[in-house]
Design a protein around this motif. Structure first.
Motif, PDB file in Angstrom:
ATOM      1  N   ASP A  44       0.854  -1.190   0.000  1.00  0.00           N
ATOM      2  CA  ASP A  44       0.000   0.000   0.000  1.00  0.00           C
ATOM      3  C   ASP A  44       0.890   1.239   0.000  1.00  0.00           C
ATOM      4  OD1 ASP A  44      -2.299   1.513   0.010  1.00  0.00           O
ATOM      5  OD2 ASP A  44      -2.968   0.919   2.011  1.00  0.00           O
ATOM      6  N   VAL A  45       0.348   2.360  -0.393  1.00  0.00           N
ATOM      7  CA  VAL A  45       0.907   3.705  -0.282  1.00  0.00           C
ATOM      8  C   VAL A  45       2.057   3.986  -1.258  1.00  0.00           C
ATOM      9  CG1 VAL A  45       1.901   5.472   1.246  1.00  0.00           C
ATOM     10  CG2 VAL A  45       0.231   3.833   2.148  1.00  0.00           C
ATOM     11  N   GLN A  46       3.034   3.089  -1.354  1.00  0.00           N
ATOM     12  CA  GLN A  46       4.209   3.396  -2.145  1.00  0.00           C
ATOM     13  C   GLN A  46       4.557   2.250  -3.088  1.00  0.00           C
ATOM     14  OE1 GLN A  46       6.871   3.204   1.697  1.00  0.00           O
ATOM     15  NE2 GLN A  46       8.256   3.163  -0.042  1.00  0.00           N
ATOM     16  N   SER A  47       5.505   2.506  -3.947  1.00  0.00           N
ATOM     17  CA  SER A  47       5.939   1.515  -4.918  1.00  0.00           C
ATOM     18  C   SER A  47       7.422   1.225  -4.720  1.00  0.00           C
ATOM     19  CB  SER A  47       5.678   2.029  -6.347  1.00  0.00           C
ATOM     20  OG  SER A  47       6.378   3.236  -6.569  1.00  0.00           O
ATOM     21  N   PRO A  48       7.928   0.108  -5.278  1.00  0.00           N
ATOM     22  CA  PRO A  48       7.233  -0.836  -6.147  1.00  0.00           C
ATOM     23  C   PRO A  48       6.270  -1.731  -5.374  1.00  0.00           C
ATOM     24  CG  PRO A  48       9.433  -1.637  -5.684  1.00  0.00           C
ATOM     25  CD  PRO A  48       9.349  -0.271  -5.069  1.00  0.00           C
ATOM     26  N   THR A  49       5.200  -2.143  -6.041  1.00  0.00           N
ATOM     27  CA  THR A  49       4.251  -3.027  -5.384  1.00  0.00           C
ATOM     28  C   THR A  49       4.822  -4.431  -5.300  1.00  0.00           C
ATOM     29  OG1 THR A  49       3.121  -3.742  -7.399  1.00  0.00           O
ATOM     30  CG2 THR A  49       2.368  -1.680  -6.369  1.00  0.00           C
ATOM     31  N   LEU A  50       4.264  -5.195  -4.376  1.00  0.00           N
ATOM     32  CA  LEU A  50       4.727  -6.572  -4.208  1.00  0.00           C
ATOM     33  C   LEU A  50       4.523  -7.368  -5.496  1.00  0.00           C
ATOM     34  CD1 LEU A  50       5.773  -8.922  -2.501  1.00  0.00           C
ATOM     35  CD2 LEU A  50       3.416  -9.285  -1.713  1.00  0.00           C
ATOM     36  N   GLY A  51       3.363  -7.213  -6.131  1.00  0.00           N
ATOM     37  CA  GLY A  51       3.107  -7.955  -7.350  1.00  0.00           C
ATOM     38  C   GLY A  51       4.108  -7.642  -8.449  1.00  0.00           C
ATOM     39  N   GLU A  52       4.455  -6.372  -8.593  1.00  0.00           N
ATOM     40  CA  GLU A  52       5.429  -5.975  -9.613  1.00  0.00           C
ATOM     41  C   GLU A  52       6.786  -6.619  -9.372  1.00  0.00           C
ATOM     42  OE1 GLU A  52       3.660  -1.472 -10.508  1.00  0.00           O
ATOM     43  OE2 GLU A  52       5.276  -1.781  -9.058  1.00  0.00           O
ATOM     44  N   VAL A  53       7.239  -6.580  -8.125  1.00  0.00           N
ATOM     45  CA  VAL A  53       8.563  -7.115  -7.811  1.00  0.00           C
ATOM     46  C   VAL A  53       8.596  -8.635  -7.982  1.00  0.00           C
ATOM     47  CG1 VAL A  53      10.269  -7.410  -5.975  1.00  0.00           C
ATOM     48  CG2 VAL A  53       9.154  -5.194  -6.293  1.00  0.00           C
ATOM     49  N   VAL A  54       7.569  -9.315  -7.506  1.00  0.00           N
ATOM     50  CA  VAL A  54       7.525 -10.773  -7.641  1.00  0.00           C
ATOM     51  C   VAL A  54       7.507 -11.171  -9.112  1.00  0.00           C
ATOM     52  CG1 VAL A  54       6.068 -12.804  -7.283  1.00  0.00           C
ATOM     53  CG2 VAL A  54       6.507 -11.246  -5.382  1.00  0.00           C
ATOM     54  N   ASP A  55       6.671 -10.508  -9.904  1.00  0.00           N
ATOM     55  CA  ASP A  55       6.600 -10.832 -11.332  1.00  0.00           C
ATOM     56  C   ASP A  55       7.957 -10.627 -12.011  1.00  0.00           C
ATOM     57  OD1 ASP A  55       3.920 -11.357 -10.991  1.00  0.00           O
ATOM     58  OD2 ASP A  55       3.211  -9.529 -11.970  1.00  0.00           O
ATOM     59  N   GLU A  56       8.639  -9.544 -11.655  1.00  0.00           N
ATOM     60  CA  GLU A  56       9.944  -9.251 -12.256  1.00  0.00           C
ATOM     61  C   GLU A  56      10.972 -10.319 -11.906  1.00  0.00           C
ATOM     62  OE1 GLU A  56      13.499  -6.024 -11.509  1.00  0.00           O
ATOM     63  OE2 GLU A  56      11.426  -5.344 -11.283  1.00  0.00           O
ATOM     64  N   LEU A  57      10.993 -10.737 -10.650  1.00  0.00           N
ATOM     65  CA  LEU A  57      11.974 -11.732 -10.229  1.00  0.00           C
ATOM     66  C   LEU A  57      11.703 -13.088 -10.868  1.00  0.00           C
ATOM     67  CD1 LEU A  57      12.225 -10.749  -6.456  1.00  0.00           C
ATOM     68  CD2 LEU A  57      14.018 -10.459  -8.175  1.00  0.00           C
ATOM     69  N   VAL A  58      10.446 -13.470 -10.930  1.00  0.00           N
ATOM     70  CA  VAL A  58      10.102 -14.748 -11.561  1.00  0.00           C
ATOM     71  C   VAL A  58      10.448 -14.716 -13.046  1.00  0.00           C
ATOM     72  CG1 VAL A  58       8.185 -16.277 -12.179  1.00  0.00           C
ATOM     73  CG2 VAL A  58       8.343 -15.353  -9.859  1.00  0.00           C
ATOM     74  N   ALA A  59      10.179 -13.586 -13.696  1.00  0.00           N
ATOM     75  CA  ALA A  59      10.522 -13.464 -15.113  1.00  0.00           C
ATOM     76  C   ALA A  59      12.026 -13.580 -15.343  1.00  0.00           C
ATOM     77  CB  ALA A  59      10.004 -12.129 -15.658  1.00  0.00           C
ATOM     78  N   ALA A  60      12.803 -13.204 -14.329  1.00  0.00           N
ATOM     79  CA  ALA A  60      14.261 -13.306 -14.425  1.00  0.00           C
ATOM     80  C   ALA A  60      14.760 -14.709 -14.090  1.00  0.00           C
ATOM     81  CB  ALA A  60      14.912 -12.291 -13.491  1.00  0.00           C
ATOM     82  N   GLY A  61      13.841 -15.633 -13.823  1.00  0.00           N
ATOM     83  CA  GLY A  61      14.228 -17.017 -13.589  1.00  0.00           C
ATOM     84  C   GLY A  61      14.474 -17.383 -12.139  1.00  0.00           C
ATOM     85  N   LEU A  62      14.084 -16.513 -11.214  1.00  0.00           N
ATOM     86  CA  LEU A  62      14.341 -16.762  -9.800  1.00  0.00           C
ATOM     87  C   LEU A  62      13.093 -17.277  -9.090  1.00  0.00           C
ATOM     88  CD1 LEU A  62      16.385 -13.556  -8.934  1.00  0.00           C
ATOM     89  CD2 LEU A  62      17.264 -15.891  -8.991  1.00  0.00           C
ATOM     90  N   SER A  63      13.302 -18.157  -8.127  1.00  0.00           N
ATOM     91  CA  SER A  63      12.272 -18.443  -7.135  1.00  0.00           C
ATOM     92  C   SER A  63      12.316 -17.332  -6.094  1.00  0.00           C
ATOM     93  CB  SER A  63      12.505 -19.800  -6.483  1.00  0.00           C
ATOM     94  OG  SER A  63      12.428 -20.836  -7.446  1.00  0.00           O
ATOM     95  N   VAL A  64      11.220 -17.174  -5.358  1.00  0.00           N
ATOM     96  CA  VAL A  64      11.105 -16.008  -4.481  1.00  0.00           C
ATOM     97  C   VAL A  64      10.521 -16.412  -3.132  1.00  0.00           C
ATOM     98  CG1 VAL A  64      10.091 -13.698  -4.196  1.00  0.00           C
ATOM     99  CG2 VAL A  64      10.717 -14.515  -6.495  1.00  0.00           C
ATOM    100  N   VAL A  65      11.119 -15.876  -2.070  1.00  0.00           N
ATOM    101  CA  VAL A  65      10.560 -15.977  -0.724  1.00  0.00           C
ATOM    102  C   VAL A  65      10.123 -14.571  -0.303  1.00  0.00           C
ATOM    103  CG1 VAL A  65      10.977 -16.556   1.688  1.00  0.00           C
ATOM    104  CG2 VAL A  65      12.067 -17.905  -0.128  1.00  0.00           C
ATOM    105  N   VAL A  66       8.846 -14.402  -0.065  1.00  0.00           N
ATOM    106  CA  VAL A  66       8.316 -13.129   0.408  1.00  0.00           C
ATOM    107  C   VAL A  66       8.269 -13.161   1.930  1.00  0.00           C
ATOM    108  CG1 VAL A  66       6.342 -11.554   0.406  1.00  0.00           C
ATOM    109  CG2 VAL A  66       6.928 -12.831  -1.675  1.00  0.00           C
ATOM    110  N   VAL A  67       8.943 -12.201   2.555  1.00  0.00           N
ATOM    111  CA  VAL A  67       8.921 -12.082   4.016  1.00  0.00           C
ATOM    112  C   VAL A  67       8.187 -10.795   4.368  1.00  0.00           C
ATOM    113  CG1 VAL A  67      10.255 -11.962   6.140  1.00  0.00           C
ATOM    114  CG2 VAL A  67      11.114 -13.312   4.205  1.00  0.00           C
ATOM    115  N   PRO A  68       6.932 -10.882   4.801  1.00  0.00           N
ATOM    116  CA  PRO A  68       6.217  -9.669   5.191  1.00  0.00           C
ATOM    117  C   PRO A  68       6.806  -9.081   6.469  1.00  0.00           C
ATOM    118  CG  PRO A  68       4.684 -11.452   4.685  1.00  0.00           C
ATOM    119  CD  PRO A  68       6.055 -12.059   4.812  1.00  0.00           C
ATOM    120  N   VAL A  69       7.283  -7.841   6.370  1.00  0.00           N
ATOM    121  CA  VAL A  69       7.823  -7.171   7.550  1.00  0.00           C
ATOM    122  C   VAL A  69       6.650  -6.511   8.280  1.00  0.00           C
ATOM    123  CG1 VAL A  69       9.547  -5.548   8.415  1.00  0.00           C
ATOM    124  CG2 VAL A  69      10.003  -6.857   6.362  1.00  0.00           C
TER     125      VAL A  69
END
Length: 241
Positions: A44-69
């Motif tokens: 919320d409020v600011q960017s980059p959004t979580l969806g944008e970052v996850v999509d970018e990393l997956v497109a780059a061939g990486l698996s991703v662990v999201v840690v909500p702070v």
């Protein structure tokens, strides 16, 4: 095989200090996880959004662990984070929020020491608050964990959506002791709630947990647990990562 990337996912804020806190957490995590891609993202409020970052990393061939702070379960973890993770089954996992965790109590007590709050001072543990009973119960659980380690009376106050409010809890503690009362911030960073806490009438207020080493410990612990779900047998993250 590359180690999974980690996304440090925060709520988002307009407060410059709050934004700096998240970037500081991400930098500290990167220092603890050499060779791991570390990105910050927001729900919320600011960017980059979580969806944008996850999509970018997956497109780059990486698996991703999201840690909500974030310190408790709530709408953002159950809806926003789940939505971003669900778009990439098998490639992305979320670890759930940071709290509750004993290491966060360590961080909170450390911030009280930095604020020169004397042991034995009546203490109000200030929690963001929620309308959800489970989140309110977590707040009281944090208070109980602090009380087990603090040499003085401890109560819990909420900064929104639940009672007692922090000002009411401070006033009640002062009425019982007729002396100074301290407020312990159970928040990640500066922003609206921290400023509200600083106006709640306590004689001393600790800083938010922020980039405390024990909070970073929890992020790294969560990452390792999430990475173990993604990495095939025999290719676990390095023990010194």
């Amino acid at each position: 095989m590359n180690q999974p990337a980690v996304v440090v996912c925060a709520h988002g804020t307009d407060d410059p200090d709050g934004r700096a806190t998240v970037l500081g957490i991400a930098a500290a995590v990167a220092a603890r996880l050499p060779g791991v891609v570390v990105r910050d993202a927001y729900v919320d409020v600011q960017s980059p959004t979580l969806g944008e970052v996850v999509d970018e990393l997956v497109a780059a061939g990486l698996s991703v662990v999201v840690v909500p702070v974030l310190l408790t379960l709530g709408f953002h973890t159950e809806v926003d984070v789940a939505r971003a993770v669900g778009r990439h089954p098998g490639r992305v996992v979320s670890t759930g929020p940071l709290g509750p965790h004993e290491a966060l109590v360590d961080a909170l007590l450390g911030r009280l020491a930095e604020a020169s709050v004397a042991p034995g001072t009546p203490l109000v543990v200030a929690v963001a608050g929620s309308s959800r009973p489970a989140a309110i119960a977590v707040g009281h659980g944090v208070g109980d964990a602090v009380a087990a380690r603090w040499d003085g009376p401890v109560t819990v106050g909420f900064l929104s959506a639940a009672s007692p409010t922090v000002p009411d809890a401070v006033a009640a503690a002062r009425a019982q002791t007729d002396g100074p009362v301290a407020a312990a911030s159970y928040l990640v960073g500066r922003g609206f709630f921290q400023r509200k806490l600083e106006r709640a009438g306590a004689d001393a207020v600790s800083a938010p947990l922020g980039v405390h080493p024990r909070l970073i410990d929890v992020v790294v612990e969560r990452y390792r647990a999430g990475a173990s779900e993604l990495v095939p047998d025999g290719l676990t993250p390095r023990p010194d990562a």
